[in-house]
Design an enzyme around this catalytic site. Structure first.
Site, short mmCIF file in Angstrom:
data_model
loop_
_atom_site.label_atom_id
_atom_site.label_comp_id
_atom_site.label_asym_id
_atom_site.label_seq_id
_atom_site.Cartn_x
_atom_site.Cartn_y
_atom_site.Cartn_z
N CYS A 100 0.66 -1.16 0.08
CA CYS A 100 -0.04 0.11 0.00
C CYS A 100 0.84 1.25 0.01
O CYS A 100 0.61 2.06 -0.87
CB CYS A 100 -0.97 -0.16 1.24
SG CYS A 100 -2.19 1.28 1.36
N CYS A 197 -5.98 -3.20 7.50
CA CYS A 197 -7.23 -2.34 7.45
C CYS A 197 -8.27 -3.07 6.71
O CYS A 197 -9.51 -2.68 7.05
CB CYS A 197 -6.70 -1.14 6.82
SG CYS A 197 -6.33 -1.18 5.04
#
Length: 380
Positions: A100, A197
């Site tokens: 990410c 997440c």
């Protein structure tokens, strides 16, 4: 300076933006919506979706700065979630936070910052950036318990030149929360995000199974010596070094057993006793250097997992390996457990020298007897 502040909705990025605004910089807030806003609403442990977007907007309003929400769901799915599932299907243990940072956050946000005429990008990562005679350096955070430099090893030198990490010098999280309270930010007491997440439930194997059903197919649990000890419900449930979830295959008599390797093509989980797991030599690919690549063997410290302490090692850089992409070879002073897919990060004291992704170990030796497996988990 005009600075783009990446705001996830948490206290760390909020304080980073607040400090820069207080210092007189022109701050622009940006939040990436990374996965479905509706399904994330109200979930605990998420970031960049649902309530976190509203929290980031509230902080921006309090600070009096403009705030933008950018839809990056498709980009995040392709670069992070699909890669996450594919890695498990290959028998690896992915590290999605690095992917990410490497793709959506730093690549996309640096581009956005430059498009907006910003001179820097600020994030809430616990790391430090300092300017040295040989260029910008990435250092571990002042708080070793919160240090996130391991997750930033793929940040390029050009990106590091552009980045700022305002909370990296704080001694602990309590000090960051106190700063948020002083700035009047409502997120001062907001709980930290937990787990991955986009999998706040912690049941990551369910996400993997939905995208890569082959990673959820049952198979054999096999001892390093070739004995079949049991069955498993999908290799995505396992990582090298794991001792839980093995059922009857968790022990060989009185000896506890652990995952030694994952043989994805044969859907095998290979287990062995603890002394058989550590390796003295490891390799890493997709290497990003934050210093000039060493031309000679380099003494350094290396982290093979995010939560372990750096261990002494000798690094050798083979620039011609893998078609010119290069390969990092390491000889560890003390053998460590190698989980392919995890990060391999090199340090000189607090400074990050570079890092890559751990590769599957080459077989230490082939076992000639029929039915046995080698130490990398491939059939002999």
């Amino acid at each position: 300076m005009r600075i783009l502040a990446a705001m996830s909705g948490g206290v760390d990025s909020a304080v980073a933006a607040g400090l820069l605004r207080e210092q007189g910089h022109e701050v622009i807030g940006a939040t990436l919506q990374l996965y479905d806003h509706g399904t994330a609403t109200g979930r605990k442990g998420a970031c960049c979706a649902g309530e976190d977007i509203h929290d980031a907007r509230d902080v921006a309003d309090r600070l009096g700065i403009p705030h933008y929400v950018l839809d990056r769901e498709r980009r995040f799915r392709e670069a992070v979630i699909d890669d996450f599932a594919g890695s498990y299907a290959r028998g690896e243990t992915p590290i999605p936070c690095v992917r990410c940072n490497q793709t959506v956050k730093f690549t996309d946000l640096v581009t956005l910052a430059r498009d907006l005429g910003c001179e820097a990008l600020a994030t809430g990562h616990y790391a430090r950036r300092v300017d040295l005679p040989d260029g910008p350096a990435l250092l571990r955070a002042a708080d070793p318990a919160r240090d996130q430099s391991y997750f930033l090893f793929a940040t390029t030198r050009a990106q590091l030149e552009f980045c700022r990490f305002p909370v990296g010098d704080f001694p602990d999280k309590a000090a960051v929360r106190a700063e948020a309270a002083r700035l009047g930010l409502a997120v001062a007491a907001k709980p930290d995000s937990q787990d991955i997440c986009f999998v706040p439930s912690g049941r990551y194997h369910e996400v993997v199974a939905g995208l890569r059903p082959d990673a959820a197919e049952p198979g054999e649990i096999v001892h390093l010596d070739g004995r079949v000890l049991g069955r498993h419900a999908g290799i995505a449930r396992y990582t090298v070094g794991q001792g839980r979830g093995l059922g009857d295959a968790s022990r060989d008599g009185e000896t506890p057993l652990y995952v030694a390797a994952l043989d994805a093509p044969r859907r095998r989980v290979v287990v062995g006793p603890a002394p058989a797991l550590p390796r003295a030599s490891v390799e890493a690919g997709e290497v990003n250097w934050l210093v000039p690549p060493p031309a000679a063997p380099l003494r350094c410290a290396v982290k093979l997992r995010a939560r372990e302490a750096p261990r002494p090692a000798t690094a050798r850089w083979d620039a011609d390996a893998e078609g010119g992409a290069g390969l990092l070879r390491l000889d560890l002073d003390e053998p460590g457990i190698v989980a392919p897919g995890q990060g391999c990060v090199l340090y000189d004291g607090d400074r990050v020298l570079g890092g890559g992704f751990l590769r599957r170990p080459a077989p230490a030796a082939r076992v000639e007897a029929a039915g046995k497996v080698d130490s990398a988990g491939a059939a002999a």
